[in-house]
Structure formats: structure tokens, C-alpha cells
Design a protein around this motif. Sequence first.
Motif, PDB file in Angstrom:
ATOM      1  N   ASP A   1       0.880  -1.408   0.076  1.00 25.64           N
ATOM      2  CA  ASP A   1       0.147   0.002  -0.052  1.00 25.64           C
ATOM      3  C   ASP A   1       0.972   1.071   0.041  1.00 25.64           C
ATOM      4  O   ASP A   1       0.778   2.219   0.821  1.00 25.64           O
TER       5      ASP A   1
ATOM      6  N   HIS B   1       1.037   3.228  -2.694  1.00 26.96           N
ATOM      7  CA  HIS B   1       0.125   4.269  -3.172  1.00 26.96           C
ATOM      8  C   HIS B   1       0.765   5.528  -3.775  1.00 26.96           C
ATOM      9  O   HIS B   1       0.359   6.686  -3.323  1.00 26.96           O
TER      10      HIS B   1
ATOM     11  N   ASP C   1      -0.958  -2.630  -4.387  1.00 22.38           N
ATOM     12  CA  ASP C   1      -1.219  -1.066  -4.313  1.00 22.38           C
ATOM     13  C   ASP C   1       0.020  -0.204  -4.326  1.00 22.38           C
ATOM     14  O   ASP C   1       0.148   0.432  -3.439  1.00 22.38           O
TER      15      ASP C   1
ATOM     16  N   HIS D   1      -4.777  -1.378   5.155  1.00 22.45           N
ATOM     17  CA  HIS D   1      -3.925  -0.211   5.958  1.00 22.45           C
ATOM     18  C   HIS D   1      -3.453  -0.106   7.443  1.00 22.45           C
ATOM     19  O   HIS D   1      -3.040   0.793   7.953  1.00 22.45           O
TER      20      HIS D   1
HETATM   21 FE   LIG Z   1      -4.609   0.164  -0.554  1.00 24.70          FE
END
Ligand SMILES: [Fe+2]
Length: 241
Positions: A8, A10, A36, A151
Motif C-alpha cells: 500500500d 500508493h 497497491d 492499511h
Molecule cells: Fe490500498
Amino acid sequence: VRYAILGDIHGNWEALGAVLADIRRSGVDQHVCVGDIVGYNPDPARCLEQVRDLGTLVVQGNHDFFTVHPPGAMDMSAVAAAAIEWTCANLEDDHRQYLAGLPKNRTFDDVSVVHNTLEQTRHWQYVLGVDDANRSFAHQDSGVCFIGHTHVPVVFKKKKGLVTIARYKTIELDPDSKFLVNVGSVGQPRDRDPRAAYVIYDSDTRQVALKRVAYEVGRTQEKIRKAGLPLWLALRLAFGV
Ligand SMILES: [Fe+2]
């Protein structure tokens, strides 16, 4: 083997850079990513290239997937969908091909890696509690499975049929149990701690350690504003939500 397991990310370059500097200081053999890489934050291409150049073992997250397969109205929130659209417009063809080619699962060294759950990945459902975790454990042959998606760094442990959930800083993987470990998020933590999160896993000592790394949140926030991404995406980084 020492693994750095991150997820994650991102598109948050400041968070990823701080995490990679921390990883270099502790030394690892292999980088692993639970998915991600892109979405939400303003540096998807730079983060993707860094992850790719490190030879990272990556699985596909829902944002990686929807960046190359545009989401339907039911698939995600308006903010997430706006960020996906922005991300798609700010990647090159070779980035999109990389994201499209990522596998959903990986298994190596008695480790499984998947973005959300081993139960099935088509609907991108979350592991939020012990019932969700138990359904993932039913498909887990390895001693430990690393995930992301919520997360929030937590560990689920299954011992003698009983599944428990806990927050963690370190975990000793005892051989009589199975573990499902959420490694938290590098680029958008949601456990009210704004510091980037990742995990070091040593497969020789069978120890898992959660790491938190402060980074320049204000710099990422400024880039989000300049990019015209939704302002909530900047605000939430300061609070870890
Ligand atoms: Fe995510």
C-alpha cells in the motif's frame, strides 16, 4: 533469508524513500510488496520504477488492477475513483503493462503473499476480523501469509482451530500455528499513526518485526494539492486515517 515486506505504497514517494533508506540501514536480501503500488498519491510512476528496479516480488492490489481495468461505479469510493483516473493519466504504457502483469498470489520459502485474502481475490474483500481471517486460513498451506489492503497492521493467529487477532510489534512464528500478517501501509497508514509502516521477516529465525518510519508528510501534501488530487487525500496523511 531477510525479507522487507511493504505494501500500500500508493504513489507516496516521500514515504517510500524514507522506508527504503531504513531498509538499507538494516540490510535485507529480498524486497516483497503486497500490492497497491499506485493510487491516491502523486508519484505513481516513480514509486513503480523504484519497486521494479529493486527486483521486488510483487502481487497485484486493487488500485494496481483498477488503474489498468477502469472501475465500475460500485467498485470504490468517489475519491478513490478520481485518484485512479488521475493515476492512469500519469503513467506510461510500460507502467501499465507492469501493473497488468502482476500475479494475484505468490508463494515461496513457506510464505504466501496476497493483497487482501487467500479466500478469493475477485471482489477485493477485506480481512477485518477473525471470521474473514479464518476463511483465508482455509486456503493457506504456508506457515505465514502477508497481506495489506486495510492499511492497518494486525496479526491473526490460528492455533488448534482457534483464530485470534492482535496488534503487534514483533511476532515469533511458532511452528504449531498459522499466521496471517497485515504489514500496514507505506503511503497511507490508517491506524492513527501517520508514520510509514513495513515489516522485516527473517525466515531463519522466523521473526516478524513491524517498523514505523517518519517522513516529510508536508511535502507529499503539497504535491497532492499541486496535482489537483482530492484534498482529503492530503489531509488524511497527517492523521493516519
Ligand atoms: Fe490500498
